[in-house]
Motif scaffolding. Structure first.
Motif, PDB file in Angstrom:
ATOM      1  N   LEU A  20      34.834  42.239  42.292  1.00  0.00           N
ATOM      2  CA  LEU A  20      35.843  43.244  41.966  1.00  0.00           C
ATOM      3  C   LEU A  20      37.251  42.710  42.221  1.00  0.00           C
ATOM      4  O   LEU A  20      38.157  42.884  41.395  1.00  0.00           O
ATOM      5  CB  LEU A  20      35.590  44.511  42.785  1.00  0.00           C
ATOM      6  N   PHE A  21      37.431  42.058  43.344  1.00  0.00           N
ATOM      7  CA  PHE A  21      38.722  41.452  43.664  1.00  0.00           C
ATOM      8  C   PHE A  21      39.126  40.451  42.587  1.00  0.00           C
ATOM      9  O   PHE A  21      40.264  40.451  42.092  1.00  0.00           O
ATOM     10  CB  PHE A  21      38.639  40.782  45.038  1.00  0.00           C
ATOM     11  N   ALA A  22      38.166  39.618  42.177  1.00  0.00           N
ATOM     12  CA  ALA A  22      38.448  38.607  41.161  1.00  0.00           C
ATOM     13  C   ALA A  22      38.826  39.249  39.834  1.00  0.00           C
ATOM     14  O   ALA A  22      39.728  38.755  39.125  1.00  0.00           O
ATOM     15  CB  ALA A  22      37.231  37.698  40.976  1.00  0.00           C
ATOM     16  N   ARG A  23      38.153  40.345  39.468  1.00  0.00           N
ATOM     17  CA  ARG A  23      38.455  41.013  38.199  1.00  0.00           C
ATOM     18  C   ARG A  23      39.894  41.533  38.190  1.00  0.00           C
ATOM     19  O   ARG A  23      40.592  41.440  37.181  1.00  0.00           O
ATOM     20  CB  ARG A  23      37.501  42.169  37.952  1.00  0.00           C
ATOM     21  N   ILE A  24      40.337  42.084  39.309  1.00  0.00           N
ATOM     22  CA  ILE A  24      41.704  42.609  39.386  1.00  0.00           C
ATOM     23  C   ILE A  24      42.711  41.470  39.260  1.00  0.00           C
ATOM     24  O   ILE A  24      43.711  41.574  38.533  1.00  0.00           O
ATOM     25  CB  ILE A  24      41.910  43.386  40.692  1.00  0.00           C
ATOM     26  N   VAL A  25      42.447  40.374  39.953  1.00  0.00           N
ATOM     27  CA  VAL A  25      43.349  39.223  39.893  1.00  0.00           C
ATOM     28  C   VAL A  25      43.421  38.676  38.464  1.00  0.00           C
ATOM     29  O   VAL A  25      44.509  38.401  37.934  1.00  0.00           O
ATOM     30  CB  VAL A  25      42.890  38.126  40.874  1.00  0.00           C
ATOM     31  N   GLU A  26      42.257  38.540  37.818  1.00  0.00           N
ATOM     32  CA  GLU A  26      42.221  38.001  36.458  1.00  0.00           C
ATOM     33  C   GLU A  26      42.939  38.910  35.468  1.00  0.00           C
ATOM     34  O   GLU A  26      43.612  38.439  34.551  1.00  0.00           O
ATOM     35  CB  GLU A  26      40.763  37.821  36.021  1.00  0.00           C
ATOM     36  N   GLU A  27      42.806  40.209  35.656  1.00  0.00           N
ATOM     37  CA  GLU A  27      43.378  41.167  34.717  1.00  0.00           C
ATOM     38  C   GLU A  27      44.889  41.294  34.871  1.00  0.00           C
ATOM     39  O   GLU A  27      45.564  41.775  33.959  1.00  0.00           O
ATOM     40  CB  GLU A  27      42.712  42.542  34.915  1.00  0.00           C
ATOM     41  N   THR A  28      45.442  40.821  35.970  1.00  0.00           N
ATOM     42  CA  THR A  28      46.873  40.981  36.221  1.00  0.00           C
ATOM     43  C   THR A  28      47.721  40.103  35.301  1.00  0.00           C
ATOM     44  O   THR A  28      48.863  40.438  34.987  1.00  0.00           O
ATOM     45  CB  THR A  28      47.186  40.656  37.698  1.00  0.00           C
ATOM     46  N   HIS A  29      47.176  38.971  34.832  1.00  0.00           N
ATOM     47  CA  HIS A  29      47.876  38.075  33.913  1.00  0.00           C
ATOM     48  C   HIS A  29      49.245  37.665  34.466  1.00  0.00           C
ATOM     49  O   HIS A  29      50.270  37.737  33.761  1.00  0.00           O
ATOM     50  CB  HIS A  29      48.032  38.717  32.533  1.00  0.00           C
ATOM     51  N   ALA A  30      49.246  37.260  35.710  1.00  0.00           N
ATOM     52  CA  ALA A  30      50.501  36.902  36.373  1.00  0.00           C
ATOM     53  C   ALA A  30      50.994  35.531  35.942  1.00  0.00           C
ATOM     54  O   ALA A  30      50.204  34.621  35.679  1.00  0.00           O
ATOM     55  CB  ALA A  30      50.295  36.922  37.886  1.00  0.00           C
ATOM     56  N   LYS A  31      52.310  35.393  35.887  1.00  0.00           N
ATOM     57  CA  LYS A  31      52.927  34.103  35.579  1.00  0.00           C
ATOM     58  C   LYS A  31      53.315  33.349  36.844  1.00  0.00           C
ATOM     59  O   LYS A  31      53.599  32.148  36.794  1.00  0.00           O
ATOM     60  CB  LYS A  31      54.153  34.323  34.693  1.00  0.00           C
ATOM     61  N   CYS A  32      53.343  34.058  37.970  1.00  0.00           N
ATOM     62  CA  CYS A  32      53.625  33.429  39.257  1.00  0.00           C
ATOM     63  C   CYS A  32      53.002  34.294  40.339  1.00  0.00           C
ATOM     64  O   CYS A  32      52.545  35.410  40.077  1.00  0.00           O
ATOM     65  CB  CYS A  32      55.132  33.272  39.491  1.00  0.00           C
ATOM     66  N   ASP A  33      52.936  33.799  41.564  1.00  0.00           N
ATOM     67  CA  ASP A  33      52.293  34.534  42.658  1.00  0.00           C
ATOM     68  C   ASP A  33      52.870  35.931  42.823  1.00  0.00           C
ATOM     69  O   ASP A  33      52.135  36.901  43.053  1.00  0.00           O
ATOM     70  CB  ASP A  33      52.452  33.772  43.980  1.00  0.00           C
ATOM     71  N   GLU A  34      54.188  36.042  42.686  1.00  0.00           N
ATOM     72  CA  GLU A  34      54.848  37.318  42.936  1.00  0.00           C
ATOM     73  C   GLU A  34      54.479  38.393  41.916  1.00  0.00           C
ATOM     74  O   GLU A  34      54.698  39.584  42.157  1.00  0.00           O
ATOM     75  CB  GLU A  34      56.373  37.130  42.964  1.00  0.00           C
ATOM     76  N   ASP A  35      53.931  37.976  40.782  1.00  0.00           N
ATOM     77  CA  ASP A  35      53.523  38.946  39.761  1.00  0.00           C
ATOM     78  C   ASP A  35      52.200  39.620  40.092  1.00  0.00           C
ATOM     79  O   ASP A  35      51.845  40.632  39.475  1.00  0.00           O
ATOM     80  CB  ASP A  35      53.398  38.260  38.394  1.00  0.00           C
ATOM     81  N   HIS A  36      51.444  39.046  41.016  1.00  0.00           N
ATOM     82  CA  HIS A  36      50.154  39.635  41.376  1.00  0.00           C
ATOM     83  C   HIS A  36      50.337  40.895  42.210  1.00  0.00           C
ATOM     84  O   HIS A  36      51.373  41.103  42.852  1.00  0.00           O
ATOM     85  CB  HIS A  36      49.310  38.632  42.165  1.00  0.00           C
TER      86      HIS A  36
END
Length: 236
Positions: A20-36
């Motif tokens: 579940l944690f991984a799915r949220i991280v993957e879905e965030t589509h961040a360009k840098c750490d601060e976007d997560h």
């Protein structure tokens, strides 16, 4: 509007919490750490068995679930996801004692099924015996005129045992094969889609494909969590 902090009430089981944690991280589509998103996880596998409580009248997990949820709130979570399908039997009782919102994995999975496949009427559900006995998915599906196909006792026990084999032994050729066979049984009974209604099932069946869609509540709740945290989704 301020971005919300995600809380995951985890540990039921730990592998599903990681997924579940991984799915949220993957879905965030961040360009840098601060976007997560900021995500707070309480991975508490010490909670009493949900299966034993439901099937055998064992100790209720509600006090431990509430305590864990309160820990998340105190740590700064703005909303909570219960990282287990069967534990949603206790959803109302837990959510009533914690004054921040909860996302409901079963409701969100069924709503997404209807959005993606509006013409489907007959669905299968792979879930634990406790979830099936209490008709967790049936009750939600009935609201939308969806028919849940019942499995015979032998096959349902096979689903249940496959889930717990994964919990105890990790992903193996045997539990992958068993899970695939259970999907094929549902297809033979007329299922037009199958909901993987236990958070371990999507892990077991990762990268497997069938002649009908597999609905992944982990993936769906991950997407909803990101949208809700970013104030792009409103709860019903």
């Amino acid at each position: 509007m301020k971005e919300k902090i995600v809380g995951i009430l985890g540990g039921m089981g730990p592998e599903a919490t990681i997924d579940l944690f991984a799915r949220i991280v993957e879905e965030t589509h961040a360009k840098c750490d601060e976007d997560h998103l900021r995500i707070i996880i309480d991975n508490n596998p010490k909670m009493p068995s949900r299966q034993d409580a439901i099937l055998n009248g064992g100790e209720s997990p509600v006090p431990a679930m509430v305590e864990t949820a309160q820990n998340l709130k105190k740590a700064g979570a703005d909303f909570i996801i219960i990282g287990a399908n069967t534990a949603h039997y206790f959803y109302d009782e837990v959510a009533a004692q914690v004054d921040i919102p909860f996302l409901h994995i079963i409701n969100e999975a069924v709503k997404e099924l209807l959005r993606s496949y509006p013409n489907i009427k007959n669905i299968g559900v792979l879930a634990t015996n406790a979830a099936v006995k209490t008709k967790l998915y049936n009750k939600c599906c009935e609201k939308f005129n969806l028919n849940v196909i019942d499995l015979d006792e032998e096959t349902q026990n096979k689903v249940h045992n496959t889930i717990f084999d994964f919990k105890y032994n990790g992903k193996t050729e045997d539990n992958i094969k068993a899970a695939c066979e259970c999907v094929e049984t549902l297809i033979s009974k007329g299922a037009e889609a199958v909901i993987m209604g236990c958070t371990e099932i999507p892990v077991i069946l990762k990268d497997k494909s069938f002649s009908i869609p597999l609905i992944d509540p982990n993936d769906i709740i991950g997407k909803v969590a990101v949208a809700y945290a970013k104030n792009l989704y409103t709860l019903d």
